[in-house]
Design a protein around this motif. Structure first.
Motif, short mmCIF file in Angstrom:
data_model
loop_
_atom_site.label_atom_id
_atom_site.label_comp_id
_atom_site.label_asym_id
_atom_site.label_seq_id
_atom_site.Cartn_x
_atom_site.Cartn_y
_atom_site.Cartn_z
N VAL A 30 0.85 -1.19 0.00
CA VAL A 30 0.00 0.00 0.00
C VAL A 30 0.89 1.24 0.00
CG1 VAL A 30 -1.79 1.26 1.25
CG2 VAL A 30 -1.79 -1.25 1.26
N ALA A 31 0.59 2.16 -0.92
CA ALA A 31 1.34 3.41 -1.03
C ALA A 31 0.35 4.56 -1.15
CB ALA A 31 2.25 3.39 -2.25
N TYR A 32 0.71 5.70 -0.61
CA TYR A 32 -0.18 6.87 -0.73
C TYR A 32 -0.23 7.33 -2.18
CZ TYR A 32 -1.98 11.58 -0.25
OH TYR A 32 -2.71 12.72 -0.41
N LEU A 33 0.89 7.71 -2.74
CA LEU A 33 0.97 8.13 -4.14
C LEU A 33 2.19 7.50 -4.80
CD1 LEU A 33 0.27 11.96 -3.84
CD2 LEU A 33 -1.31 10.21 -4.64
N ILE A 34 2.07 7.20 -6.07
CA ILE A 34 3.22 6.76 -6.86
C ILE A 34 3.44 7.86 -7.89
CG2 ILE A 34 4.15 4.97 -8.36
CD1 ILE A 34 2.28 3.00 -6.95
N ALA A 35 4.31 8.79 -7.53
CA ALA A 35 4.45 10.02 -8.31
C ALA A 35 5.60 9.97 -9.31
CB ALA A 35 4.65 11.20 -7.38
N VAL A 58 -0.26 -3.74 -5.76
CA VAL A 58 0.11 -2.46 -5.17
C VAL A 58 -1.14 -1.58 -5.26
CG1 VAL A 58 1.53 -0.39 -5.39
CG2 VAL A 58 2.56 -2.64 -5.76
N ILE A 59 -1.52 -1.01 -4.12
CA ILE A 59 -2.71 -0.15 -4.04
C ILE A 59 -2.25 1.25 -3.67
CG2 ILE A 59 -4.88 0.25 -2.84
CD1 ILE A 59 -5.02 -2.79 -2.37
N SER A 60 -2.72 2.24 -4.44
CA SER A 60 -2.38 3.63 -4.14
C SER A 60 -3.58 4.52 -4.44
CB SER A 60 -1.17 4.08 -4.97
OG SER A 60 -1.51 4.18 -6.33
N MET A 61 -3.46 5.78 -4.06
CA MET A 61 -4.54 6.73 -4.27
C MET A 61 -4.64 7.19 -5.73
SD MET A 61 -6.15 7.25 -1.42
CE MET A 61 -6.95 8.83 -1.64
N ASN A 62 -3.52 7.15 -6.45
CA ASN A 62 -3.53 7.68 -7.82
C ASN A 62 -3.41 6.56 -8.85
OD1 ASN A 62 -0.82 7.19 -6.99
ND2 ASN A 62 -0.09 8.45 -8.67
N PRO A 63 -4.05 6.74 -10.01
CA PRO A 63 -3.86 5.76 -11.09
C PRO A 63 -2.49 5.98 -11.74
CG PRO A 63 -5.32 7.50 -11.81
CD PRO A 63 -5.02 7.76 -10.35
N LYS A 74 -0.17 -6.39 -10.17
CA LYS A 74 -1.29 -5.53 -10.55
C LYS A 74 -1.32 -4.28 -9.68
CE LYS A 74 -4.16 -9.27 -12.17
NZ LYS A 74 -5.42 -10.01 -12.02
N HIS A 75 -1.57 -3.14 -10.33
CA HIS A 75 -1.73 -1.89 -9.61
C HIS A 75 -3.22 -1.53 -9.60
CE1 HIS A 75 -2.09 2.53 -9.31
NE2 HIS A 75 -1.27 2.30 -8.31
N LEU A 76 -3.73 -1.20 -8.43
CA LEU A 76 -5.11 -0.77 -8.27
C LEU A 76 -5.14 0.54 -7.52
CD1 LEU A 76 -6.65 -4.12 -6.98
CD2 LEU A 76 -6.82 -3.23 -9.30
N THR A 77 -6.10 1.39 -7.86
CA THR A 77 -6.33 2.56 -7.02
C THR A 77 -7.10 2.10 -5.79
OG1 THR A 77 -8.43 3.12 -8.07
CG2 THR A 77 -6.43 4.09 -9.03
N LEU A 78 -7.09 2.91 -4.77
CA LEU A 78 -7.82 2.57 -3.56
C LEU A 78 -9.29 2.34 -3.88
CD1 LEU A 78 -7.87 2.16 -0.52
CD2 LEU A 78 -8.19 4.63 -0.28
N ARG A 79 -9.85 3.18 -4.70
CA ARG A 79 -11.27 3.04 -5.08
C ARG A 79 -11.52 1.70 -5.78
NH1 ARG A 79 -14.79 7.74 -7.56
NH2 ARG A 79 -14.31 8.39 -5.47
#
Length: 87
Positions: A30-35, A58-63, A74-79
């Motif tokens: 889990v990560a807040y943002l992947i910037a 990996v789950i983060s706030m941003n796509p 797989k990367h998913l947004t929190l939503r």
């Protein structure tokens, strides 16, 4: 029953959650943002070092701008993760 285990270290790798869902093992970082690329390497890197075939997320706030799959993780947004019936 769903069991989540908070794990600080596993095989000398740091990641957030190791979940055992009905005898199915999944790894979730889990990560807040992947910037930037440095953050992406950090968040995906530890999961890439785990040499098994269990699902990794990996789950983060941003796509991410690139595809939602990074070297099999797989990367998913929190939503997306909250709206999904299964990971």
């Amino acid at each position: 029953a769903i069991h989540l285990y908070l794990t600080i270290r596993h095989i000398n790798l740091s990641f957030n959650y190791f979940g055992n869902f009905y005898r199915i093992i999944v790894y979730i970082q889990v990560a807040y943002l992947i910037a930037d690329d440095k953050t992406k390497e950090r968040e995906f890197g530890n999961l890439l070092k785990i040499q098994d075939n269990y699902p990794k997320y990996v789950i983060s706030m941003n796509p991410m701008l690139r595809p939602q799959n990074y070297e099999g993780i797989k990367h998913l947004t929190l939503r997306q993760s909250l709206m999904s019936d299964s990971l």
